[in-house]
Design an enzyme around this catalytic site. Structure first.
Site, PDB file in Angstrom:
ATOM      1  CE1 TYR A  18       5.775 -15.703  -1.264  1.00  0.00           C
ATOM      2  CE2 TYR A  18       7.632 -16.689  -2.397  1.00  0.00           C
ATOM      3  CZ  TYR A  18       6.878 -15.610  -1.703  1.00  0.00           C
ATOM      4  OH  TYR A  18       7.864 -14.456  -1.352  1.00  0.00           O
ATOM      5  N   GLY A  52       5.565  -1.797  -6.175  1.00  0.00           N
ATOM      6  CA  GLY A  52       5.661  -0.869  -5.258  1.00  0.00           C
ATOM      7  C   GLY A  52       4.434  -0.881  -4.240  1.00  0.00           C
ATOM      8  CG  PHE A  78       6.290  -6.016  -2.760  1.00  0.00           C
ATOM      9  CD1 PHE A  78       5.565  -6.688  -3.449  1.00  0.00           C
ATOM     10  CD2 PHE A  78       5.913  -5.900  -1.310  1.00  0.00           C
ATOM     11  CE1 PHE A  78       4.724  -7.803  -2.887  1.00  0.00           C
ATOM     12  CE2 PHE A  78       4.959  -6.873  -0.694  1.00  0.00           C
ATOM     13  CZ  PHE A  78       4.647  -7.901  -1.323  1.00  0.00           C
TER      14      PHE A  78
END
Length: 314
Positions: A81, A234, A230
């Site tokens: 990240y 989504g 998510f």
């Protein structure tokens, strides 16, 4: 040690609630011998804004400190990240070190990125280097939980060699607990035959297929935490929400006086006491809203309705 959940009492996450709601509103779960509030924080969005520009360092370190003030004691991160100017692990280190004893930091290994941002996947012999890089960036002498990220959930075969390498690092004291990410039920069975698995971290949310619901339920039977990612975005995944919400989602959110994002978080938590939420944000206001979602209580009928709903109007 058997995983346990502690339920929270009735509460609401609507705008009429006085004062900020804290992360203990959703109850707790045990990752091995570590107790965490079921509302946690995902660090992926700390490093850059939606348009790809760098995040404001002071703003996002402030978000991390505020998350801990609100009772968040489970932070999910990874050495991969990062953006050209920001590293999630180093932001966490700057904001929160020296770390509180109750703070659990979970990370992931398997994927790597070079300085140009190009992805590569570690061989079993390279996992120690990834673990040590997480340790260096976070400024820790051990990692609380390390998830093995599976490269392709649909097609990856055996994970035994990779998971076995992490189990060796657990025996050596570099890792306290192990999990798997982006995995299938057969991956979980294979991993559990090698070492205890405290969590499965998979994409999951309203609109997920039946086999994902079944896997979540199976994790509860094993006493294994299920940690959706998510859940809010989504199908938009890293890009964020890109689809139009279904009529069912909009109606239930309006009935409770909450945002769709809050409803999506609350729905995952309602799927079982072993489900942990790790919504991420670099926005202080969104942080407060995400934490408050842990207090939203959905009826069994609403949970079933949303579980059967399409994620968006077609």
């Amino acid at each position: 040690m058997t995983a346990e959940a502690t339920p929270a009492g009735p509460a609401t996450a609507g705008p009429a609630t006085a004062g900020p709601i804290t992360a203990d509103s959703a109850g707790t779960w045990r990752l091995g011998d570590l107790t965490v509030n079921r509302i946690g924080f995902g660090a992926m969005r700390l490093t850059h804004l939606a348009d790809g520009s760098p995040s404001d360092r002071e703003r996002v370190t402030g978000v991390l400190r505020r998350a801990v003030e609100l009772g968040v004691n489970h932070i999910d991160t990874a050495a991969f990240y990062f953006s050209p100017l920001r590293s999630a692990n180093e932001l966490i280190n700057r904001a929160l070190a020296p770390y509180a004893d109750e703070l659990v930091i979970t990370t992931k290994v398997g994927p790597g990125r070079d300085a140009a941002g190009e992805w590569w996947w570690a061989a079993p012999s390279e996992l120690r280097g990834q673990v040590e890089e997480n340790l260096r960036q976070l400024g820790r002498d051990h990692l609380d939980v390390v998830n093995l990220r599976v490269e392709r959930r649909e097609t990856t075969g055996s994970i035994a060699e990779h998971f076995g390498a992490l189990a060796d690092l657990r025996t050596a004291g570099l890792i306290r607990h192990l999990g798997i990410s982006n995995a299938r039920p057969d991956h979980l069975a294979e991993a559990r035959a090698i070492a205890p698995v405290v969590c499965v971290q998979n994409p999951y949310g309203i609109g997920s297929p039946a086999e994902d619901h079944a896997f979540l339920d199976a994790c509860r039977e094993h006493g294994t935490a299920f940690v959706p990612f998510f859940a809010v975005a989504g199908a938009g995944r890293e890009a964020g929400v890109v689809t139009k919400d279904s009529a069912e989602v909009l109606a239930v959110a309006e009935a409770h006086g909450v945002s769709v994002a809050q409803l999506r978080i609350a729905w995952t938590l309602a799927r079982g006491p072993h489900v942990l939420a790790i919504p991420g944000t670099g926005d202080p206001r969104h942080l407060v809203e995400n934490v408050a979602a842990g207090a939203l209580r959905l009826s069994p009928e609403e949970v079933a309705l949303l579980g059967a709903a399409d994620p968006a109007d077609r």
